[in-house]
Structures are given as structure tokens and as C-alpha cells.
Write an enzyme that holds these catalytic residues in place. Structure first.
Site, PDB file in Angstrom:
ATOM      1  N   LYS A  23       0.837  -1.207   0.000  1.00 25.04           N
ATOM      2  CA  LYS A  23       0.000   0.000   0.000  1.00 25.04           C
ATOM      3  C   LYS A  23       0.871   1.258   0.000  1.00 25.04           C
ATOM      4  O   LYS A  23       0.661   2.163  -0.808  1.00 25.04           O
ATOM      5  CB  LYS A  23      -0.897  -0.046   1.255  1.00 25.04           C
ATOM      6  N   SER A  24       1.858   1.292   0.881  1.00 25.45           N
ATOM      7  CA  SER A  24       2.709   2.502   0.963  1.00 25.45           C
ATOM      8  C   SER A  24       3.407   2.764  -0.361  1.00 25.45           C
ATOM      9  O   SER A  24       3.480   3.909  -0.828  1.00 25.45           O
ATOM     10  CB  SER A  24       3.797   2.297   2.023  1.00 25.45           C
ATOM     11  N   ARG A  28       3.076   5.963  -3.234  1.00 27.39           N
ATOM     12  CA  ARG A  28       4.262   6.732  -3.653  1.00 27.39           C
ATOM     13  C   ARG A  28       4.501   6.607  -5.157  1.00 27.39           C
ATOM     14  O   ARG A  28       4.908   7.562  -5.817  1.00 27.39           O
ATOM     15  CB  ARG A  28       5.485   6.272  -2.869  1.00 27.39           C
ATOM     16  N   GLY A  96      -4.728   8.298   5.538  1.00 30.76           N
ATOM     17  CA  GLY A  96      -3.760   9.226   6.126  1.00 30.76           C
ATOM     18  C   GLY A  96      -2.574   9.433   5.194  1.00 30.76           C
ATOM     19  O   GLY A  96      -2.051  10.547   5.073  1.00 30.76           O
ATOM     20  N   ASP A 319       2.697  -1.040  11.803  1.00 29.49           N
ATOM     21  CA  ASP A 319       1.354  -1.485  11.384  1.00 29.49           C
ATOM     22  C   ASP A 319       1.058  -2.924  11.805  1.00 29.49           C
ATOM     23  O   ASP A 319      -0.033  -3.430  11.534  1.00 29.49           O
ATOM     24  CB  ASP A 319       1.209  -1.347   9.864  1.00 29.49           C
ATOM     25  N   LYS A 346      -3.772   5.678  14.912  1.00 30.90           N
ATOM     26  CA  LYS A 346      -3.801   4.989  13.610  1.00 30.90           C
ATOM     27  C   LYS A 346      -5.254   4.936  13.127  1.00 30.90           C
ATOM     28  O   LYS A 346      -6.081   5.706  13.577  1.00 30.90           O
ATOM     29  CB  LYS A 346      -3.176   3.599  13.749  1.00 30.90           C
TER      30      LYS A 346
HETATM   31  C1  S3P Z   1       2.765   4.848   6.263  1.00 29.43           C
HETATM   32  C2  S3P Z   1       3.452   5.169   7.391  1.00 29.43           C
HETATM   33  C3  S3P Z   1       3.016   4.778   8.737  1.00 29.43           C
HETATM   34  C4  S3P Z   1       2.019   3.642   8.680  1.00 29.43           C
HETATM   35  C5  S3P Z   1       0.957   3.870   7.660  1.00 29.43           C
HETATM   36  C6  S3P Z   1       1.561   4.017   6.274  1.00 29.43           C
HETATM   37  C7  S3P Z   1       3.266   5.346   4.972  1.00 29.43           C
HETATM   38  O1  S3P Z   1       2.393   5.887   9.351  1.00 29.43           O
HETATM   39  O2  S3P Z   1       1.444   3.443   9.940  1.00 29.43           O
HETATM   40  O3  S3P Z   1       0.041   2.784   7.641  1.00 29.43           O
HETATM   41  O4  S3P Z   1       2.807   4.876   3.919  1.00 29.43           O
HETATM   42  O5  S3P Z   1       4.135   6.220   4.998  1.00 29.43           O
HETATM   43  P1  S3P Z   1       3.258   7.033  10.124  1.00 29.43           P
HETATM   44  O6  S3P Z   1       4.078   7.711   9.125  1.00 29.43           O
HETATM   45  O7  S3P Z   1       2.229   7.955  10.703  1.00 29.43           O
HETATM   46  O8  S3P Z   1       4.024   6.302  11.165  1.00 29.43           O
END
Ligand code: S3P
Length: 431
Positions: A23-24, A28, A96, A319, A346
Site C-alpha cells: 500500500k505505501s 508513492r 492518512g 502497522d 492509527k
Molecule cells: C505509512 C506510514 C506509517 C504507517 C501507515 C503508512 C506510509 O504511518 O502506519 O500505515 O505509507 O508512509 P506514520 O508515518 O504515521 O508512522
């Protein structure tokens, strides 16, 4: 709201599976290819609620993005400086990552952007991105208490040197993306290393970025354009694999191979914690997937013992605490998690929600301000539990349901689509 019913596993979990894309990295890949000059083909892009939100926001900012099949995107990059003012609010859904990373991009634009999301996202803290981006020169309004929506009037930015109060890849990434637009270098210091996918991808796009990993320091220098990475293949998400890693550990005589999982060291703290607990996990077929390390992960059922998690390990498994807590209920002794107050903010308050829901299943789990204490091994019993609109909590409760006696019913299962839309089908392959 849908319910998910799950009964105890009566047989070992065996087989070979693949879990969805990271997902991350998907967020990006979409963002950086939209900001680059040229076309980028993204294969194995995660089709989920959250990544769709990022793609839709990028389209609203002027990027042309074609979806050629369920998991392939072709992004016609707009270039760093040719985004256009969105005609409407940028809807980040419950994501987020979308809101924080795009806040960094919008801070660099000489126009007005309004970033909003679901009621759940409207409860997530945004002062952590608003403050450094304001220090760089963007005008940003939030609701009282630093909550969304975010209204951003960006423009000429100056470089800053900023120390994050807590390790956060989202905040670090927002500042680095804004740093592309600043007139002088921008430096970010973190208390512990957080995931580095943005830095890796920025490098691949030719950004002028210097990493001092040992010092948790990253510097980005302004640049006029990014080059397209041309093609990106996204590895499977370690955070999605984690549910099946723990399921195979806990269900007697299981043996599972999970193929092509992203094993970036900034993400695999769970493997280290589980190894201390006595898990037998092998990593095979190491390879590079578009600048990210990927491997097959092979797991066999094991008897677990308690461990302690804190300090630098926390961001490396940020996570994975919901599924780690499920593992800890089956481990001999007292497992302690500390330095993890971030879990309160979270997708749910993961400390409170995990305690509440796992207790319904008979777990011995106690909340601490910055973590959890879990005693085990405890036989779990099926119960009616709630996902708290948190995909990782929902899937962790499903794994708990596999080792609980009787049936577990999980309310609010739909949120699983945030990261793992085909979780049930994947589980069906190995049961
Ligand atoms: C993420 C970073 C983490 C993670 C989130 C995804 C990201 O959050 O908990 O699920 O994709 O950069 P934080 O940057 O708030 O720690």
C-alpha cells in the site's frame, strides 16, 4: 456494514499464496510518477479504497492516469510544476498516507487545495504535517486541534531543518516532497528510522537526496524536474503478509509460502520480534523489485514464547501490532510493548480497540499509555467483535478467530478493502 464469520481452523494451513501489493509503495508510485516528466507504467498496483483516493486526487491535480487492468496504471506525468488547481475538494477517503503526502505536494503549488476525507480521517492528527509545511512558507488552515480538512495555499517555499517529534514516514515524506519545491536544501531528522520507500523512489527519479541512515538524517535539494522511473513493479505488502505469517505460526502443523513479499528492513521488525519468540521463518529467493528488496517468506507453525518490543523496533513494525498482539496471546509468558503511543492515532486507537476486542475473546491483555501487556498462552473463544473501521484490526481478529474455539463474528468487515480486498479468497486457498 458487513459481518465476517470465521470458525476455528480444523486443519493445518498449507500452500503457496500471494498477498496484494504494498500500500505505501503504491501511493508513492502514483504520486512520484505524476510529478515526473514522462510516462510510467506501474504493475501490481494495489487496487484498494485508499490507493484509489490517491489516484483520484492526482487526476484532480491534472495528472492523466489510465488504468489498463485491475492492477496496472499508466501515468502520464505532469512534471513538478505543471499541476493545476483542483476544481473541488481533494477527497482522501480514509487514507492518512494520501492526505499527508499530498499535503507536501500541495504546499509546493501556487494555488489553493483543500484536502478532506471520511469522518475517520477527520479524527487523525494533521498538525504534524501542517507545522513543518508552514515553517517552509505554505499557508495552511486546519480545524481546531490540527484536524482535517486541510486548506493549503502553497507557493514559494524555503528549505528547513526539521526534527520529527516521533518517527513517521508520512510526515518525513510530506516534508521531502515539499523540499523538491524549496529554494534551499531541506533536512529531516527522525528519532528512529521509519520506512524509506519515498527516499528510494525519489532517488530512482533522479532527485538530489542524501541519506545518512545511521544518523536518521535525510537531506533533499531543490530540483527543476524528476525523471520518470519508466516502469515500477510493486512487491507484495509485508503488512498484509503479516496476517498469514502469524496464522501459519499459530495453527498447528501449518506450512505456508508467501511469494514475492517486500522485505525492506524498515518494515520487517515483526520478523525480528517473532524470531525472538521462537518462530521458524525462512526468507528465500531474494530479489530486487524496482529498488525494493523482495523475497518469498516460508513459515511453519511453532510454539511461541513472550518477548519485549520497544525503541527503534516500533516504527519497523508500526502497522503489525494488531497481529503481533494476537500472536502474543498464544505465547508463553508476558509480552510487553512499549514506546508505541502512536498506536492511539492509527486507523483506530489500536491500543484501546485491541484491548477491548481481544478481551471479548478471552485474551489477557492490558492497555498501557504507550503500549500493551499481554499474558499467554490463553485459549481464545469465538466472540462477536468489532473492527473499529480499522482494516488491520479486522484481519487480526480474523486470525484470532482461526485459533479460537467456536465461531467469531467480526462487525464492520468492509474496511478490509482498504488494503486487502481479497483476504477471504486468499484464506480460502489454504484452509
Ligand atoms: C505509512 C506510514 C506509517 C504507517 C501507515 C503508512 C506510509 O504511518 O502506519 O500505515 O505509507 O508512509 P506514520 O508515518 O504515521 O508512522
Amino acid at each position: 456494514m458487513t459481518e465476517f464469520h470465521i470458525s476455528s481452523a480444523t486443519q493445518p494451513l498449507r500452500g503457496v499464496i500471494r498477498v496484494p501489493a504494498d500500500k505505501s509503495i503504491s501511493h508513492r508510485a502514483a504520486i512520484l510518477s505524476a510529478l515526473a516528466n514522462g510516462d510510467t507504467r506501474i504493475d501490481n498496483f494495489l487496487p484498494s479504497e485508499t490507493t484509489r483516493a490517491t489516484v483520484n486526487c492526482l487526476r484532480a491535480l491534472g495528472a492523466e492516469i489510465e488504468q489498463t487492468n485491475a492492477t496496472t496504471l499508466v501515468v502520464h506525468g505532469r512534471g513538478l510544476r505543471a499541476l493545476r488547481e483542483p476544481g473541488d475538494v481533494l477527497f482522501c477517503a480514509g487514507s492518512g498516507t494520501t492526505m499527508r503526502l499530498l499535503a507536501g505536494v500541495c504546499a509546493g503549488q501556487d494555488f489553493l487545495s483543500i484536502l478532506d476525507g471520511t469522518p475517520a480521517l477527520r479524527r487523525r492528527p494533521m498538525a504534524r504535517v501542517a507545522e513543518p509545511l508552514r515553517a517552509m512558507g505554505a499557508a495552511i488552515l486546519t480545524r481546531n486541534g490540527g484536524l482535517p480538512p486541510l486548506t493549503i495555499r502553497g507557493g514559494a517555499l524555503r528549505g528547513i531543518e526539521y526534527t520529527l517529534p516521533v518517527a513517521s514516514a508520512q510526515v518525513k515524506s510530506a516534508i521531502l516532497l515539499a523540499g523538491l519545491y524549496a529554494d534551499t536544501p531541506t533536512t529531516v531528522h527522525e528519532p528512529s528510522p521509519s520506512r524509506d520507500h519515498t527516499e528510494r523512489m525519489l532517488k530512482a527519479c533522479g532527485a538530489d537526496i542524501e541519506l545518512q541512515i545511521a544518523n536518521c538524517k535525510t537531506q533533499i535539494n531543490p530540483i527543476s524536474k524528476l525523471k520518470s522511473p519508466i516502469s515500477i513493479t510493486i512487491p507484495s505488502d509485508f503488512s498484509s503478509a503479516a496476517f498469514f505469517i502469524v496464522a501459519a505460526l499459530l495453527v498447528a502443523r501449518s506450512e505456508l509460502r508467501i511469494e514475492s513479499v517486500g522485505v525492506n528492513l524498515t518494515r520487517t521488525g515483526l520478523l525480528d520480534a517473532l524470531a525472538r519468540m521462537g518462530a521458524r521463518i525462512k526468507i528465500e529467493n531474494a530479489r530486487d523489485e524496482s529498488g525494493e528488496p523482495a523475497s518469498d517468506v516460508i513459515v511453519q507453525a511453532a510454539e511461541l514464547r513472550a518477548t519485549q518490543v520497544g525503541g527503534d523496533e516500533v516504527p519497523r513494525m508500526i502497522d503489525e501490532f494488531p497481529i503481533f498482539a494476537v500472536a502474543a496471546t498464544q505465547a508463553r509468558g508476558e509480552t510487553v510493548v512499549r514506546d508505541a503511543a502512536e498506536l492511539h492515532v492509527k486507523e483506530s486507537d489500536r491500543i484501546g480497540a485491541l484491548t477491548q476486542e481481544l478481551r471479548k475473546m478471552g485474551a489477557q491483555i492490558e492497555e498501557r499509555g504507550d503500549g500493551l501487556v499481554i499474558a499467554g498462552p490463553t485459549p481464545l473463544r469465538g466472540a462477536h467483535v468489532d473492527a473499529h473501521n480499522d482494516h488491520r484490526l479486522a484481519m487480526s481478529l480474523a486470525v484470532a478467530g482461526l485459533v479460537a474455539r467456536g465461531e467469531t463474528v467480526i462487525d464492520g468487515w468492509d474496511c478490509v478493502a482498504d488494503s486487502f480486498p481479497n483476504f477471504e479468497a486468499t484464506l480460502g486457498q489454504i484452509r
